[in-house]
Design an enzyme around this catalytic site. Sequence first.
Site, PDB file in Angstrom:
ATOM      1  N   ASP A   1      -3.158  -3.021  -2.503  1.00 48.35           N
ATOM      2  CA  ASP A   1      -4.203  -2.011  -2.573  1.00 48.35           C
ATOM      3  C   ASP A   1      -4.022  -1.172  -3.839  1.00 48.35           C
ATOM      4  OD1 ASP A   1      -5.205   0.928  -0.657  1.00 48.35           O
ATOM      5  OD2 ASP A   1      -6.419  -0.513  -1.785  1.00 48.35           O
ATOM      6  N   ASN A   2      -5.076  -0.530  -4.306  1.00 48.52           N
ATOM      7  CA  ASN A   2      -5.022   0.482  -5.371  1.00 48.52           C
ATOM      8  C   ASN A   2      -4.588  -0.018  -6.738  1.00 48.52           C
ATOM      9  OD1 ASN A   2      -3.549   2.103  -2.700  1.00 48.52           O
ATOM     10  ND2 ASN A   2      -5.569   2.718  -3.436  1.00 48.52           N
TER      11      ASN A   2
ATOM     12  N   LYS B   1       3.012   3.458  -5.619  1.00 50.34           N
ATOM     13  CA  LYS B   1       2.468   2.460  -6.567  1.00 50.34           C
ATOM     14  C   LYS B   1       3.542   1.970  -7.549  1.00 50.34           C
ATOM     15  CE  LYS B   1      -0.770   3.472  -3.999  1.00 50.34           C
ATOM     16  NZ  LYS B   1      -0.768   2.708  -2.725  1.00 50.34           N
TER      17      LYS B   1
ATOM     18  N   ASP C   1       0.836  -1.205   0.000  1.00 54.64           N
ATOM     19  CA  ASP C   1       0.000   0.000   0.000  1.00 54.64           C
ATOM     20  C   ASP C   1       0.869   1.253   0.000  1.00 54.64           C
ATOM     21  OD1 ASP C   1      -2.552   1.417   2.204  1.00 54.64           O
ATOM     22  OD2 ASP C   1      -2.352   1.437   0.007  1.00 54.64           O
TER      23      ASP C   1
ATOM     24  N   GLU D   1     -11.304   4.239  -1.446  1.00 57.92           N
ATOM     25  CA  GLU D   1     -11.785   4.531  -0.086  1.00 57.92           C
ATOM     26  C   GLU D   1     -12.674   5.783  -0.052  1.00 57.92           C
ATOM     27  OE1 GLU D   1      -8.659   3.773  -0.882  1.00 57.92           O
ATOM     28  OE2 GLU D   1      -7.227   5.277  -0.278  1.00 57.92           O
TER      29      GLU D   1
HETATM   30  O1  77L Z   1      -0.138   7.037  -2.615  1.00 55.88           O
HETATM   31  C1  77L Z   1      -0.795   6.264  -1.930  1.00 55.88           C
HETATM   32  N1  77L Z   1      -0.237   5.538  -0.962  1.00 55.88           N
HETATM   33  C2  77L Z   1       1.205   5.626  -0.736  1.00 55.88           C
HETATM   34  C3  77L Z   1       1.589   6.845   0.049  1.00 55.88           C
HETATM   35  O2  77L Z   1       1.275   6.637   1.382  1.00 55.88           O
HETATM   36  C4  77L Z   1      -2.285   6.171  -2.132  1.00 55.88           C
HETATM   37  C5  77L Z   1      -2.920   7.140  -2.902  1.00 55.88           C
HETATM   38  C6  77L Z   1      -4.310   7.107  -3.111  1.00 55.88           C
HETATM   39  C7  77L Z   1      -4.982   8.146  -3.941  1.00 55.88           C
HETATM   40  C8  77L Z   1      -4.562   9.470  -3.900  1.00 55.88           C
HETATM   41  C9  77L Z   1      -5.192  10.432  -4.677  1.00 55.88           C
HETATM   42  C10 77L Z   1      -6.264  10.070  -5.486  1.00 55.88           C
HETATM   43  F1  77L Z   1      -6.899  11.016  -6.213  1.00 55.88           F
HETATM   44  C11 77L Z   1      -6.700   8.761  -5.536  1.00 55.88           C
HETATM   45  C12 77L Z   1      -6.063   7.799  -4.766  1.00 55.88           C
HETATM   46  C13 77L Z   1      -5.079   6.087  -2.531  1.00 55.88           C
HETATM   47  C14 77L Z   1      -4.442   5.115  -1.760  1.00 55.88           C
HETATM   48  O3  77L Z   1      -5.172   4.112  -1.178  1.00 55.88           O
HETATM   49  C15 77L Z   1      -3.061   5.141  -1.564  1.00 55.88           C
HETATM   50  O4  77L Z   1      -2.497   4.133  -0.821  1.00 55.88           O
HETATM   51 MG    MG Z   2      -3.900   2.544  -0.569  1.00 57.99          MG
END
Ligand code: 77L
Ligand code: MG
Length: 214
Positions: free
Chosen positions: A169-170, A144, A141, A199
């Site tokens: 995740d993601n 990316k 997580d 989320e």
């Molecule tokens: O960068 C991420 N994690 C690593 C840094 O801690 C991360 C970003 C997003 C996200 C952000 C901006 C948006 F517009 C959409 C998604 C979501 C997540 O679940 C994530 O883990």
């Molecule tokens: Mg995430």
Amino acid sequence: TQSTRPQRLLGAVQKNATRGDPRSVVKAIDHFCRNQEWAMNVGDEKGCILDSVVSEVNPATVLELGTYCGYSTVRIASLLPPHAKLITLEFNPDFAAIARQVIAWAGLEHKVQLVEGASGDWIPKMKEQFGVETFDLVFLDHWKDRYLPDTHLMEECGLLRKGSVLLADNVICPGTPDYLEFVRSSPRYKSQYFKSHLEYTKVEDGLEKSVFLG
Ligand SMILES: O=C(NCCO)c1cc(-c2ccc(F)cc2)cc(O)c1O
Ligand SMILES: [Mg+2]
């Protein structure tokens, strides 16, 4: 001076959650992120999928890459058997400082080792520094673009065994296209996609569960 979003998230935990009660910490963060400020926790919908995978694997050793504020750390650690260990890596010192306090509020410090620094630097040192053999479960997580290189690194460092589970995740949003292509096409992984949402939103996202076949 202005507070940061992680600081405000911690404030919501300290105000609304009960010390020593992990479920109330998770609930307080989800309420804050739904009603006050969005934050990049895995969240309640994907969090339920995470819980089911953790319960199914029943891991003795867990690695989490990307702690952020400790939301998924608390979800995972609260489901671990008594002597199980969770090591969580966070690059950002400000995030790490908040996560330590969230984990402490949940009363889970004894199950969690939070390590500050870059995954690429720490993965090769896991065995010597923390006495880890292999990980039963890895929750990816973090950045990316680090999912794929860190997966290769974990393999090279002998940190995965036949049956180790990677949960990412993601994989849709923000997306991890190179990682997804790799785990879905490699004969050394059995992969499965759990469709969900980003989320606290209606945007599609999901978790990819990949079993290392050795
Ligand atoms: O960068 C991420 N994690 C690593 C840094 O801690 C991360 C970003 C997003 C996200 C952000 C901006 C948006 F517009 C959409 C998604 C979501 C997540 O679940 C994530 O883990
Ligand atoms: Mg995430």
